[in-house]
Design a protein around this motif. Structure first.
Motif, PDB file in Angstrom:
ATOM      1  N   ALA A 159       6.441   0.003 -37.283  1.00  0.00           N
ATOM      2  CA  ALA A 159       7.721  -0.701 -37.296  1.00  0.00           C
ATOM      3  C   ALA A 159       8.885   0.277 -37.265  1.00  0.00           C
ATOM      4  O   ALA A 159       9.903   0.032 -36.602  1.00  0.00           O
ATOM      5  CB  ALA A 159       7.812  -1.585 -38.545  1.00  0.00           C
ATOM      6  N   LEU A 160       8.736   1.397 -37.943  1.00  0.00           N
ATOM      7  CA  LEU A 160       9.820   2.383 -38.027  1.00  0.00           C
ATOM      8  C   LEU A 160      10.121   2.996 -36.660  1.00  0.00           C
ATOM      9  O   LEU A 160      11.281   3.141 -36.265  1.00  0.00           O
ATOM     10  CB  LEU A 160       9.441   3.478 -39.019  1.00  0.00           C
ATOM     11  N   SER A 161       9.082   3.324 -35.915  1.00  0.00           N
ATOM     12  CA  SER A 161       9.279   3.970 -34.608  1.00  0.00           C
ATOM     13  C   SER A 161       9.779   3.002 -33.552  1.00  0.00           C
ATOM     14  O   SER A 161      10.376   3.412 -32.559  1.00  0.00           O
ATOM     15  CB  SER A 161       7.970   4.614 -34.131  1.00  0.00           C
ATOM     16  N   ASN A 162       9.549   1.693 -33.755  1.00  0.00           N
ATOM     17  CA  ASN A 162       9.974   0.693 -32.776  1.00  0.00           C
ATOM     18  C   ASN A 162      11.321   0.061 -33.100  1.00  0.00           C
ATOM     19  O   ASN A 162      11.817  -0.760 -32.326  1.00  0.00           O
ATOM     20  CB  ASN A 162       8.921  -0.421 -32.660  1.00  0.00           C
ATOM     21  N   GLY A 163      11.903   0.416 -34.241  1.00  0.00           N
ATOM     22  CA  GLY A 163      13.172  -0.167 -34.649  1.00  0.00           C
ATOM     23  C   GLY A 163      14.312   0.838 -34.567  1.00  0.00           C
ATOM     24  O   GLY A 163      14.128   1.999 -34.197  1.00  0.00           O
ATOM     25  N   ASN A 164      15.508   0.352 -34.900  1.00  0.00           N
ATOM     26  CA  ASN A 164      16.689   1.215 -34.923  1.00  0.00           C
ATOM     27  C   ASN A 164      16.672   2.108 -36.155  1.00  0.00           C
ATOM     28  O   ASN A 164      16.343   1.655 -37.258  1.00  0.00           O
ATOM     29  CB  ASN A 164      17.974   0.372 -34.920  1.00  0.00           C
ATOM     30  N   ILE A 165      17.032   3.367 -35.954  1.00  0.00           N
ATOM     31  CA  ILE A 165      17.097   4.331 -37.052  1.00  0.00           C
ATOM     32  C   ILE A 165      18.486   4.956 -37.059  1.00  0.00           C
ATOM     33  O   ILE A 165      18.924   5.501 -36.048  1.00  0.00           O
ATOM     34  CB  ILE A 165      16.030   5.436 -36.896  1.00  0.00           C
ATOM     35  N   VAL A 166      19.171   4.854 -38.179  1.00  0.00           N
ATOM     36  CA  VAL A 166      20.473   5.504 -38.337  1.00  0.00           C
ATOM     37  C   VAL A 166      20.271   6.730 -39.221  1.00  0.00           C
ATOM     38  O   VAL A 166      19.885   6.604 -40.380  1.00  0.00           O
ATOM     39  CB  VAL A 166      21.508   4.560 -38.982  1.00  0.00           C
ATOM     40  N   ASN A 167      20.503   7.907 -38.651  1.00  0.00           N
ATOM     41  CA  ASN A 167      20.336   9.159 -39.398  1.00  0.00           C
ATOM     42  C   ASN A 167      21.716   9.685 -39.779  1.00  0.00           C
ATOM     43  O   ASN A 167      22.477  10.151 -38.932  1.00  0.00           O
ATOM     44  CB  ASN A 167      19.581  10.191 -38.553  1.00  0.00           C
ATOM     45  N   TYR A 168      22.024   9.612 -41.061  1.00  0.00           N
ATOM     46  CA  TYR A 168      23.334  10.041 -41.537  1.00  0.00           C
ATOM     47  C   TYR A 168      23.422  11.558 -41.713  1.00  0.00           C
ATOM     48  O   TYR A 168      24.509  12.095 -41.915  1.00  0.00           O
ATOM     49  CB  TYR A 168      23.651   9.371 -42.878  1.00  0.00           C
ATOM     50  N   SER A 169      22.290  12.234 -41.656  1.00  0.00           N
ATOM     51  CA  SER A 169      22.273  13.672 -41.936  1.00  0.00           C
ATOM     52  C   SER A 169      22.293  14.543 -40.690  1.00  0.00           C
ATOM     53  O   SER A 169      22.455  15.760 -40.802  1.00  0.00           O
ATOM     54  CB  SER A 169      21.025  14.017 -42.771  1.00  0.00           C
ATOM     55  N   THR A 170      22.122  13.955 -39.518  1.00  0.00           N
ATOM     56  CA  THR A 170      21.981  14.747 -38.295  1.00  0.00           C
ATOM     57  C   THR A 170      23.191  15.646 -38.059  1.00  0.00           C
ATOM     58  O   THR A 170      23.053  16.841 -37.769  1.00  0.00           O
ATOM     59  CB  THR A 170      21.783  13.825 -37.076  1.00  0.00           C
ATOM     60  N   GLU A 171      24.380  15.084 -38.168  1.00  0.00           N
ATOM     61  CA  GLU A 171      25.595  15.851 -37.902  1.00  0.00           C
ATOM     62  C   GLU A 171      26.063  16.657 -39.101  1.00  0.00           C
ATOM     63  O   GLU A 171      26.911  17.535 -38.965  1.00  0.00           O
ATOM     64  CB  GLU A 171      26.720  14.906 -37.443  1.00  0.00           C
ATOM     65  N   GLY A 172      25.545  16.341 -40.276  1.00  0.00           N
ATOM     66  CA  GLY A 172      25.903  17.109 -41.477  1.00  0.00           C
ATOM     67  C   GLY A 172      27.182  16.653 -42.146  1.00  0.00           C
ATOM     68  O   GLY A 172      27.520  17.115 -43.242  1.00  0.00           O
TER      69      GLY A 172
END
Length: 270
Positions: A159-172
């Motif tokens: 489910a995790l790989s097929n859904g939307n993921i918001v990564n708040y840490s990517t940009e720092g």
């Protein structure tokens, strides 16, 4: 005569099967040598790709056993063993296992994709499947998050790989979106200066990107200001709560009113 009969039978057996056995032994030795070379090459590729250690071990072992099974089938075929039915049995067993573990295989495939493409890593703050938390552990079948309330959330990788993921840490860096309303009698320029001073005096608020304060709305009973400080991911909640508190104190000290709902009672004389 009996002895000669056994000698002749042994000789015929050696003539018939000797070359096949020798060929099978040579194929086994050469095949294992080739498999080792292929596994070394695979490990080099995985090491260059900086993949997760658990994924490296899993893929290496998976390829190893697949090649071993193929080698065994080839050796048996060289010795004259009928391998068609043997391969059919393996295929049927694989199909049955695949159907029985359909959900688990989906989670496994999702885990492999996550480890290969790395949409997030351990320690990142992400939002996925309706959950917000810091990535605690990435496994083949599941990913574990630690929420702001210190709860562990286990999400299936399918489910995790097929859904939307918001990564708040990517940009720092994160922008904290806040809104403050003041009275229509308040001076707009003064209010902006007071709110901006609240932001610039907080050491956790980043100077780059610079914070902003702008009028965002002329509401029914207040002039609303969009207050936008930037901070690191680790300081997000500190900046969020401290800005609310410090803004209230600063606005009160400047005599700027923060309006609140008023109830008006109308009495009819009759």
């Amino acid at each position: 005569m009996e002895t000669q009969k056994w000698i002749d039978a042994g000789y015929n057996y050696i003539v018939d099967y000797g070359p096949k056995i020798i060929g099978a032994i040579l194929i086994w030795i050469i095949g294992n040598w080739v498999i080792k070379l292929m596994l070394k090459g695979l490990k080099r590729v995985l090491n260059k790709g900086d993949y997760d250690e658990s994924l490296k071990k899993f893929l290496t072992n998976l390829v190893k056993w697949i090649l071993k099974v193929v080698l065994i089938i080839v050796v048996l075929g060289t010795m004259g063993v009928e391998t068609t039915s043997f391969a059919a049995v393996i295929a049927a067993a694989g199909l049955a296992i695949g159907l029985a573990l359909q959900g688990s295989l989906g989670n496994f495939a999702g885990g492999v994709l996550i480890m290969i493409f790395k949409p997030f890593k351990i320690g990142d703050l992400i939002e996925a499947q309706g959950e917000l938390g810091v990535v605690k552990e990435i496994e083949i079948f599941t990913t574990k998050l630690n929420t702001p309330t210190n709860k562990e959330v286990i999400i299936p990788n399918g489910a995790l790989s097929n859904g939307n993921i918001v990564n708040y840490s990517t940009e720092g860096k994160l922008r904290v979106d806040l809104t403050f309303g003041v009275s229509y009698d308040a001076d707009i320029k003064q209010t902006k200066e007071v709110l901006m001073n609240v932001l610039t005096s907080n050491p956790k608020v980043l100077k780059d990107p610079s914070p902003t304060v702008n009028v965002s709305e002329l509401a029914d009973s207040s002039v609303n200001f969009a207050v936008r400080p930037w901070c690191t991911v680790a300081d997000y909640w500190d900046v969020y709560f401290e800005t609310h508190e410090n803004a209230k104190i600063a606005l009160d000290a400047a005599g700027i009113e923060i309006p609140y709902p008023h109830a008006v009672e109308i009495q009819k004389q009759g």
